[in-house]
Design a protein around this motif. Structure first.
Motif, PDB file in Angstrom:
ATOM      1  N   GLN A   1       0.822  -1.198   0.000  1.00  0.00           N
ATOM      2  CA  GLN A   1       0.000   0.000   0.000  1.00  0.00           C
ATOM      3  C   GLN A   1       0.861   1.254   0.000  1.00  0.00           C
ATOM      4  O   GLN A   1       0.498   2.273  -0.575  1.00  0.00           O
ATOM      5  CB  GLN A   1      -0.938  -0.016   1.222  1.00  0.00           C
ATOM      6  CG  GLN A   1      -2.039  -1.064   1.101  1.00  0.00           C
ATOM      7  CD  GLN A   1      -2.807  -1.272   2.381  1.00  0.00           C
ATOM      8  OE1 GLN A   1      -2.271  -1.095   3.469  1.00  0.00           O
ATOM      9  NE2 GLN A   1      -4.066  -1.638   2.252  1.00  0.00           N
TER      10      GLN A   1
ATOM     11  N   GLU B   1     -12.506   2.797   4.312  1.00  0.00           N
ATOM     12  CA  GLU B   1     -11.240   2.099   4.057  1.00  0.00           C
ATOM     13  C   GLU B   1     -10.146   3.086   3.686  1.00  0.00           C
ATOM     14  O   GLU B   1      -8.982   2.926   4.078  1.00  0.00           O
ATOM     15  CB  GLU B   1     -11.424   1.084   2.920  1.00  0.00           C
ATOM     16  CG  GLU B   1     -12.299  -0.111   3.284  1.00  0.00           C
ATOM     17  CD  GLU B   1     -12.455  -1.076   2.118  1.00  0.00           C
ATOM     18  OE1 GLU B   1     -11.763  -0.898   1.099  1.00  0.00           O
ATOM     19  OE2 GLU B   1     -13.267  -2.004   2.229  1.00  0.00           O
TER      20      GLU B   1
ATOM     21  N   LEU C   1      -6.647   3.530   5.752  1.00  0.00           N
ATOM     22  CA  LEU C   1      -5.357   3.393   5.078  1.00  0.00           C
ATOM     23  C   LEU C   1      -4.521   4.647   5.276  1.00  0.00           C
ATOM     24  O   LEU C   1      -3.309   4.567   5.508  1.00  0.00           O
ATOM     25  CB  LEU C   1      -5.572   3.125   3.590  1.00  0.00           C
ATOM     26  CG  LEU C   1      -4.309   3.011   2.728  1.00  0.00           C
ATOM     27  CD1 LEU C   1      -3.410   1.901   3.257  1.00  0.00           C
ATOM     28  CD2 LEU C   1      -4.668   2.760   1.278  1.00  0.00           C
TER      29      LEU C   1
ATOM     30  N   GLN D   1      -2.974   4.449   8.601  1.00  0.00           N
ATOM     31  CA  GLN D   1      -1.882   3.482   8.609  1.00  0.00           C
ATOM     32  C   GLN D   1      -0.608   4.046   7.977  1.00  0.00           C
ATOM     33  O   GLN D   1       0.496   3.790   8.448  1.00  0.00           O
ATOM     34  CB  GLN D   1      -2.295   2.210   7.832  1.00  0.00           C
ATOM     35  CG  GLN D   1      -3.258   1.308   8.570  1.00  0.00           C
ATOM     36  CD  GLN D   1      -3.598   0.089   7.730  1.00  0.00           C
ATOM     37  OE1 GLN D   1      -3.879   0.188   6.537  1.00  0.00           O
ATOM     38  NE2 GLN D   1      -3.586  -1.080   8.347  1.00  0.00           N
TER      39      GLN D   1
END
Length: 214
Positions: free
Chosen positions: A143, A199, A203, A206
């Motif tokens: 990612q 989501e 993300l 994160q």
């Protein structure tokens, strides 16, 4: 209470003996068949119809991955747990994609294996902590690379989206049309492999995108 009937698959007899001794101490678990290679394992599965298959991934006579696929083709609801020495995330991902519900490394404590067996029997996914961490880091790494595919403008729009700005707000701040803001929003989600704004926000957290908003 009826014990969970287990097919134990490992190419080392002494290892199977150790597993069997561990499982014999559990009143809700019972080894009903064993196999030392993939072909024998598949025959034993068809003969004994166990509730759960506990298998290594490295087997003579065909890989554990192929065994998983064959079993799932024969019985789509078969519960399979992989117990392997391999800590490579690719092995775990391939096993899960083939149809296994869990992956536990052989360096795990016995209690981890026992818990995973019960979770998989109940239809839930189970990963040993070390493998869960490796897979999380692997996913995060991919990612992070995806984040680097965003253009500077797309990254700025991502920051504003995460800050709660609407398409109209973003259009006014960046001097673009509302339609362009909306199209960029869609493209950003596509590039980052997420399906929803929830989501996308997770993300961004994160990847520490929020820390760049100051």
């Amino acid at each position: 209470m009826t014990a969970i009937r287990i097919l134990l698959v490992d190419d080392h007899a002494i290892v199977r003996e150790g597993y069997r001794a561990l499982l014999a101490k559990q009143t809700d678990l019972a080894v009903v068949a064993e196999a030392g290679d993939a072909e024998q394992a598949y025959r034993q599965f068809k003969q004994h119809r166990p509730d759960l298959v506990l298998t290594d991934i490295s087997l003579p006579g065909g890989s554990g991955l192929e065994l998983i696929r064959r079993i799932k083709q024969h019985s789509g609801n078969a519960a399979i747990l992989v117990f392997s020495m391999h800590q490579n995330p690719e092995f775990a991902l391939r096993a899960l994609r083939a149809g296994a519900l869990g992956y536990v490394t052989k360096s795990s404590e016995p209690g981890v294996l026992l818990h995973a067996l019960r979770e998989v029997f109940a239809g839930r996914h189970a990963l040993s902590a070390d493998m869960a961490q490796i897979l999380a880091l692997e996913k995060l790494g991919k990612q992070q690379l995806a984040l680097e595919t965003l253009t500077p403008r797309e990254f700025e729009i991502l920051r504003l989206l995460v800050a709660g700005k609407s398409h109209a707000d973003i259009a006014g701040m960046l001097n673009i049309s509302v339609k362009t803001a909306g199209n960029s929003h869609y493209l950003i989600k596509s590039k980052l492999g997420v399906n929803s704004d929830i989501e996308l926000t997770k993300l961004a957290i994160q990847l520490h995108v929020l820390e760049l908003l100051a």
